[in-house]
Scaffold this motif. Structure first.
Motif, PDB file in Angstrom:
ATOM      1  N   GLY A 101      -2.579   6.994   7.701  1.00 12.90           N
ATOM      2  CA  GLY A 101      -2.359   5.798   6.908  1.00 12.90           C
ATOM      3  C   GLY A 101      -3.342   4.693   7.218  1.00 12.90           C
ATOM      4  O   GLY A 101      -4.459   4.925   7.653  1.00 12.90           O
ATOM      5  N   VAL A 102      -2.924   3.462   7.008  1.00 11.33           N
ATOM      6  CA  VAL A 102      -3.762   2.300   7.160  1.00 11.33           C
ATOM      7  C   VAL A 102      -3.301   1.493   8.355  1.00 11.33           C
ATOM      8  O   VAL A 102      -2.123   1.225   8.515  1.00 11.33           O
ATOM      9  N   GLN A 103      -4.245   1.135   9.200  1.00  8.92           N
ATOM     10  CA  GLN A 103      -3.904   0.217  10.278  1.00  8.92           C
ATOM     11  C   GLN A 103      -4.549  -1.120   9.981  1.00  8.92           C
ATOM     12  O   GLN A 103      -5.656  -1.198   9.458  1.00  8.92           O
ATOM     13  N   ARG A 104      -3.838  -2.193  10.299  1.00  9.77           N
ATOM     14  CA  ARG A 104      -4.384  -3.531  10.089  1.00  9.77           C
ATOM     15  C   ARG A 104      -5.110  -3.941  11.352  1.00  9.77           C
ATOM     16  O   ARG A 104      -4.521  -3.968  12.422  1.00  9.77           O
ATOM     17  N   VAL A 105      -6.394  -4.256  11.214  1.00  9.74           N
ATOM     18  CA  VAL A 105      -7.194  -4.668  12.333  1.00  9.74           C
ATOM     19  C   VAL A 105      -7.406  -6.164  12.275  1.00  9.74           C
ATOM     20  O   VAL A 105      -7.870  -6.691  11.255  1.00  9.74           O
ATOM     21  N   GLN A 106      -7.066  -6.860  13.326  1.00  6.96           N
ATOM     22  CA  GLN A 106      -7.251  -8.301  13.336  1.00  6.96           C
ATOM     23  C   GLN A 106      -8.731  -8.615  13.349  1.00  6.96           C
ATOM     24  O   GLN A 106      -9.503  -7.992  14.055  1.00  6.96           O
ATOM     25  N   ILE A 151       0.853  -1.179   0.000  1.00  8.05           N
ATOM     26  CA  ILE A 151       0.000   0.000   0.000  1.00  8.05           C
ATOM     27  C   ILE A 151       0.893   1.233   0.000  1.00  8.05           C
ATOM     28  O   ILE A 151       1.747   1.378   0.864  1.00  8.05           O
ATOM     29  N   PRO A 152       0.744   2.142  -0.979  1.00  7.97           N
ATOM     30  CA  PRO A 152       1.625   3.308  -1.056  1.00  7.97           C
ATOM     31  C   PRO A 152       1.516   4.178   0.199  1.00  7.97           C
ATOM     32  O   PRO A 152       0.516   4.147   0.917  1.00  7.97           O
ATOM     33  N   GLU A 153       2.575   4.940   0.417  1.00  2.00           N
ATOM     34  CA  GLU A 153       2.596   5.849   1.562  1.00  2.00           C
ATOM     35  C   GLU A 153       1.738   7.075   1.254  1.00  2.00           C
ATOM     36  O   GLU A 153       2.222   8.070   0.734  1.00  2.00           O
ATOM     37  N   VAL A 154       0.477   6.963   1.547  1.00  3.43           N
ATOM     38  CA  VAL A 154      -0.462   8.060   1.346  1.00  3.43           C
ATOM     39  C   VAL A 154      -1.121   8.362   2.685  1.00  3.43           C
ATOM     40  O   VAL A 154      -1.501   7.440   3.412  1.00  3.43           O
ATOM     41  N   ASP A 155      -1.241   9.642   3.012  1.00  3.52           N
ATOM     42  CA  ASP A 155      -1.868  10.026   4.268  1.00  3.52           C
ATOM     43  C   ASP A 155      -3.382   9.938   4.100  1.00  3.52           C
ATOM     44  O   ASP A 155      -4.041  10.890   3.708  1.00  3.52           O
ATOM     45  N   LEU A 156      -3.931   8.764   4.378  1.00  3.43           N
ATOM     46  CA  LEU A 156      -5.362   8.558   4.186  1.00  3.43           C
ATOM     47  C   LEU A 156      -6.187   9.318   5.215  1.00  3.43           C
ATOM     48  O   LEU A 156      -7.351   9.617   4.972  1.00  3.43           O
ATOM     49  N   SER A 157      -5.598   9.642   6.362  1.00  3.22           N
ATOM     50  CA  SER A 157      -6.337  10.444   7.336  1.00  3.22           C
ATOM     51  C   SER A 157      -6.643  11.830   6.774  1.00  3.22           C
ATOM     52  O   SER A 157      -7.679  12.421   7.085  1.00  3.22           O
ATOM     53  N   ALA A 158      -5.755  12.357   5.925  1.00  3.40           N
ATOM     54  CA  ALA A 158      -6.016  13.650   5.289  1.00  3.40           C
ATOM     55  C   ALA A 158      -7.162  13.531   4.293  1.00  3.40           C
ATOM     56  O   ALA A 158      -7.993  14.438   4.175  1.00  3.40           O
ATOM     57  N   VAL A 159      -7.224  12.404   3.569  1.00  9.79           N
ATOM     58  CA  VAL A 159      -8.334  12.171   2.649  1.00  9.79           C
ATOM     59  C   VAL A 159      -9.650  12.130   3.420  1.00  9.79           C
ATOM     60  O   VAL A 159     -10.654  12.725   3.018  1.00  9.79           O
ATOM     61  N   VAL A 160      -9.651  11.436   4.557  1.00  8.46           N
ATOM     62  CA  VAL A 160     -10.845  11.353   5.400  1.00  8.46           C
ATOM     63  C   VAL A 160     -11.264  12.745   5.862  1.00  8.46           C
ATOM     64  O   VAL A 160     -12.447  13.103   5.821  1.00  8.46           O
ATOM     65  N   ALA A 161     -10.300  13.544   6.286  1.00  5.34           N
ATOM     66  CA  ALA A 161     -10.609  14.874   6.829  1.00  5.34           C
ATOM     67  C   ALA A 161     -11.208  15.799   5.771  1.00  5.34           C
ATOM     68  O   ALA A 161     -11.918  16.755   6.115  1.00  5.34           O
TER      69      ALA A 161
END
Length: 267
Positions: free
Chosen positions: A261-266, A6-16
Motif C-alpha cells: 500500500g501507501v505509506q505517508r512520509v513526512q 486512497i482505495p485499498e490496492v496492493d501497490l507493492s504488487a503493482v511495483v513488483a
C-alpha cells in the motif's frame, strides 16, 4: 494530509510487476493535491532503471512507460520514466516531476530516491512560475468550457503552488495545506474540496463572476511573487545529478525500501 480516500490496492504488487527496478513510485494527482473524489483513479508515478544495454543497444529504449487498467475495481494510471529522462525533466523546470518526486504518498522507495529528493531543491528556479501559470491557464479554460469543479480546483491549486514556491522555495502541492499557507487563497476553497469528494465530475456551484475575479487576482499575486522571489536563474545541481545518474546506472542495484500500500512520509 490524509490518505483515507486512497482505495485499498496492493501497490507493492503493482511495483513488483514492473519489468525493471523502480527507484521510486509515489501517488500523484488528486490524492496528492488533497481533493480526491470517492471514484478518483489512482495516479502512480515513478522512475524505472533501464539496464545499460537497454540504452546503448540498437533497440529504442522504453524511456517512458504508461499504462491504464482496472485493478480490484479501482482505475489505475501508471507512468514511469527512466532515470536519465526523469532527471532531464527535473532540469527543464518541470513542476510535475518535482511534485511526483517529493510526494509524501510513497508506494516504493530506495536510497537512490532519498538522494534524488535531497538534490531537488537545487534545481528550483524562478522559471518554475511559468509552469504553474501555464497549467492554471489551461485548467481555467477547461473550467470555462465545462463549469466542472475539478478544473477549477486544479486552477486554484496550480496558482497557490506557484505562489508558495516563489515565496518559500518549497514545492507544496497539497491544496488544503496551501489554503492555510497562502494568505490570498479564497476562503471558499475548503467548501470546493468537500464538494468534489462526492463526485469526480460534479458541477461547480459557485459565483462565476467572483471566482473569475479571484483567479485573476491570484495571477497577479503569482506575478508579484515571481518578481520578488529569491530563486535563481538556473539549476545548480547539473554536475551532481550527472554523477548521480551515472553512478546509479553503473551500480544497477537499488537498496529498496517498500511495503504494502501507501505509506505517508513526512516532508
Amino acid at each position: 494530509m490524509t490518505v483515507a480516500l486512497i482505495p485499498e490496492v496492493d501497490l507493492s504488487a503493482v511495483v513488483a510487476e514492473q519489468p525493471d527496478p523502480l527507484v521510486f513510485a509515489t501517488v500523484s494527482g488528486a490524492h496528492l493535491y488533497g481533493f480526491p473524489s470517492r471514484d478518483s483513479d489512482v495516479d502512480l508515478r515513478g522512475v524505472h532503471l533501464l539496464p545499460v544495454e537497454g540504452l546503448i543497444g540498437l533497440r529504442e529504449p522504453e524511456e517512458t512507460r504508461s499504462r491504464m487498467w482496472d485493478r480490484d475495481g479501482v482505475e489505475m494510471d501508471l507512468v514511469t520514466h527512466d532515470l536519465r529522462k526523469f532527471v532531464r525533466l527535473m532540469l527543464r523546470r518541470n513542476g510535475y516531476v518535482l511534485e511526483q518526486l517529493l510526494s509524501p504518498l510513497v508506494a516504493h522507495t530506495s536510497e537512490a530516491h532519498a538522494e534524488l529528493v535531497s538534490l531537488a531543491p537545487h534545481v528550483l528556479t524562478h522559471y518554475h512560475a511559468h509552469h504553474y501559470r501555464g497549467f492554471a491557464a489551461t485548467q481555467w479554460r477547461l473550467f470555462e468550457k465545462t463549469e466542472e469543479l475539478k478544473p477549477l480546483l486544479y486552477t486554484l491549486r496550480a496558482l497557490l503552488t506557484g505562489i508558495h514556491l516563489m515565496r518559500s522555495g518549497e514545492v507544496q502541492a497539497h491544496l488544503p495545506t496551501l489554503l492555510g499557507e497562502v494568505a490570498e487563497a479564497p476562503a471558499y476553497g475548503a467548501d470546493l474540496i468537500a464538494a468534489k469528494a462526492e463526485a469526480e465530475h460534479g458541477a461547480a456551484e459557485v459565483d462565476l463572476a467572483r471566482v473569475r475575479e479571484d483567479v485573476e487576482a491570484l495571477h497577479g499575486v503569482l506575478d508579484a511573487a515571481h518578481a520578488a522571489t529569491a530563486l535563481g536563474e538556473a539549476p545548480k545541481a547539473l554536475d551532481a545529478l550527472h554523477d548521480f545518474v551515472v553512478r546509479v546506472r553503473l551500480e544497477g542495484v537499488l537498496d529498496v525500501r517498500g511495503g504494502r500500500g501507501v505509506q505517508r512520509v513526512q516532508g
